[in-house]
Scaffold this motif. Structure first.
Motif: not given
Length: 148
Positions: A99-111
């Motif tokens: 499966y193709p995924f994209v990295a997403e950051r939601l906070g300082q240590t949350l991704w």
């Protein structure tokens, strides 16, 4: 399958809350916005460290439900795992395929790594219906082709 720790469940709750905070306005502006749904991280389970092609990383795999979409999500099992650059693309092997995924950051240590599978949930009537859809998706994704 190994049960998640209380800390991992808390991190998944934090992830859903961060997603809502970060994406809330754009979700409501979408023509597919479904006011009967909220952001939720559902059906997460630990993946083995020796998943084919995925190196030594250890992830929790599950569904991210929003008022607009249903995505397959991979969240690092360890809280302080290094984050890739947001927007980085990568394929992951799961029992049913790659499966193709994209990295997403939601906070300082949350991704997370996210693979959107459905971009319109406007026809769902309830949170329970979204939860059942997420469960069916995870059953298919986490089973070898043809097995459930």
């Amino acid at each position: 399958m190994q049960a998640l720790t209380p800390e991992q469940y808390e991190r998944l709750r934090d992830l859903a809350a961060a997603w809502q905070q970060q994406q809330g306005r754009s979700l409501k502006a979408s023509p597919q916005y479904n006011p009967r749904l909220t952001v939720d991280a559902l059906c997460f389970q630990a993946l083995s460290k020796d998943s084919p092609g995925d190196g030594e990383e250890h992830f929790l795999a599950g569904a991210l439900v929003t008022p607009v979409s249903l995505s397959l999500a991979l969240v690092p099992a360890e809280e302080n795992a290094p984050s890739p650059e947001p927007g980085t693309r990568r394929q992951f092997a799961l029992p049913s395929g790659r499966y193709p995924f994209v990295a997403e950051r939601l906070g300082q240590t949350l991704w997370l790594w996210r693979c959107e599978l459905m971009d319109d949930l406007s026809d769902l009537d309830s949170l329970q219906e979204a939860s059942r859809l997420a469960q069916r998706m995870m059953d298919k994704v986490m089973s070898v082709d043809g097995e459930t």
